[in-house]
Design a protein around this motif. Structure first.
Motif, PDB file in Angstrom:
ATOM      1  N   ASP B  18      46.303  55.127  51.699  1.00  0.00           N
ATOM      2  CA  ASP B  18      46.928  53.809  51.641  1.00  0.00           C
ATOM      3  C   ASP B  18      46.282  53.036  50.493  1.00  0.00           C
ATOM      4  O   ASP B  18      45.056  53.041  50.359  1.00  0.00           O
ATOM      5  CB  ASP B  18      46.688  53.026  52.935  1.00  0.00           C
ATOM      6  N   LYS B  19      47.107  52.354  49.693  1.00  0.00           N
ATOM      7  CA  LYS B  19      46.565  51.602  48.560  1.00  0.00           C
ATOM      8  C   LYS B  19      47.318  50.284  48.382  1.00  0.00           C
ATOM      9  O   LYS B  19      48.458  50.140  48.833  1.00  0.00           O
ATOM     10  CB  LYS B  19      46.687  52.407  47.258  1.00  0.00           C
ATOM     11  N   SER B  20      46.657  49.356  47.703  1.00  0.00           N
ATOM     12  CA  SER B  20      47.280  48.057  47.417  1.00  0.00           C
ATOM     13  C   SER B  20      47.201  47.746  45.930  1.00  0.00           C
ATOM     14  O   SER B  20      46.245  48.120  45.248  1.00  0.00           O
ATOM     15  CB  SER B  20      46.569  46.950  48.186  1.00  0.00           C
ATOM     16  N   ILE B  21      48.219  47.034  45.466  1.00  0.00           N
ATOM     17  CA  ILE B  21      48.248  46.510  44.103  1.00  0.00           C
ATOM     18  C   ILE B  21      48.412  44.990  44.218  1.00  0.00           C
ATOM     19  O   ILE B  21      49.229  44.508  45.016  1.00  0.00           O
ATOM     20  CB  ILE B  21      49.421  47.075  43.286  1.00  0.00           C
ATOM     21  N   LYS B  22      47.623  44.279  43.419  1.00  0.00           N
ATOM     22  CA  LYS B  22      47.683  42.828  43.498  1.00  0.00           C
ATOM     23  C   LYS B  22      48.326  42.240  42.249  1.00  0.00           C
ATOM     24  O   LYS B  22      48.201  42.783  41.148  1.00  0.00           O
ATOM     25  CB  LYS B  22      46.271  42.260  43.651  1.00  0.00           C
ATOM     26  N   CYS B  23      49.010  41.117  42.440  1.00  0.00           N
ATOM     27  CA  CYS B  23      49.657  40.442  41.320  1.00  0.00           C
ATOM     28  C   CYS B  23      49.473  38.937  41.458  1.00  0.00           C
ATOM     29  O   CYS B  23      49.608  38.373  42.555  1.00  0.00           O
ATOM     30  CB  CYS B  23      51.149  40.775  41.285  1.00  0.00           C
ATOM     31  N   GLU B  24      49.179  38.305  40.327  1.00  0.00           N
ATOM     32  CA  GLU B  24      49.031  36.854  40.298  1.00  0.00           C
ATOM     33  C   GLU B  24      49.721  36.300  39.065  1.00  0.00           C
ATOM     34  O   GLU B  24      49.649  36.898  37.993  1.00  0.00           O
ATOM     35  CB  GLU B  24      47.549  36.493  40.258  1.00  0.00           C
TER      36      GLU B  24
END
Lengths: 112, 115
Positions: B18-24
């Motif tokens: 399981d992985k996450s990608i962050k965006c701002e």
């Protein structure tokens, strides 16, 4: 598929020449946009033309839109090596949530 | 002063993880998007959020779950990664709720490789 088609898939020219890319789409649109993507980078917006416009200019870029033929063209005049990139058209749909649907892209190579 | 930023830039992981990608985004936009670009450079929208509310969900497997804690952030969590998830994922933002009416600003992309 709603995806637009771009033509040609790849284009190789010399610096100083003009480059023309074409985009065809399938559905009714609110606007059509062109984006540039340099290798390994994100997309950069170039120009937006609304469905009631026929031609638009921005610097060395000229975009035309023919809604009766469901097609658009992007002309880059006096090309430079720095124009080497992939170019995508994207249509803003008139139905549903009016998302952007991207074309298949044209890879442009401008040689010095 | 980056307008739309994503982390990480590269992500290499094993199948099943399981992985996450962050965006701002710091543009003050109220609409954010996730796109997937495959190996043939086809770019397809996955999700869109307007003011933290999901407005587009393009028949993406429910292993993908976007989360928008506030207008400036849109994260993408992927469960049970599969080989076919390998792609470049782009975050984008625009002003206005009608996503196709205005120009979109893209992040630099996250290249996900599933082994």
């Amino acid at each position: 598929s709603q995806q637009g088609e771009e033509d040609p898939q790849a284009l190789s020219i010399q610096e100083g020449e003009n480059a023309t890319m074409n985009c065809s789409y399938k559905t009714s649109i609110n606007n059509l946009q062109w984006y540039r993507q340099n290798s390994g980078r994100g997309l950069v917006h170039l120009i937006l033309i609304r469905s009631n416009e026929r031609e638009k200019h921005s610097g060395r870029l000229r975009v035309t839109l023919d809604t009766s033929k469901k097609s658009s063209s992007l002309l880059i005049t006096a090309s430079r090596a720095a124009d080497t990139a992939s170019y995508f058209c994207a249509t803003g749909q008139n139905t549903g949530f009016q998302k952007l649907v991207f074309g298949t892209g044209t890879r442009l190579l401008v040689s010095p | 002063d980056t307008a739309v930023s994503q982390t990480p830039k590269y992500l290499v992981t094993q199948m099943g993880n399981d992985k996450s990608i962050k965006c701002e985004q710091n543009l003050g936009h109220d609409t954010m998007y996730w796109y997937k670009q495959d190996s043939k450079k086809f770019l397809k929208i996955m999700f869109s959020y307007n003011n933290k509310e999901l407005i587009i969900n393009e028949t993406v497997p429910n292993r993908f779950s976007p989360k928008s804690p506030d207008k400036a952030h849109l994260n993408l969590h992927i469960n049970s990664l599969e080989l076919g998830d390998s792609a470049v994922y782009f975050c984008a933002s625009s002003q206005g709720g009608a996503g196709g009416r205005n120009e979109q600003f893209f992040g630099p992309g996250t290249r996900l490789t599933v082994l």
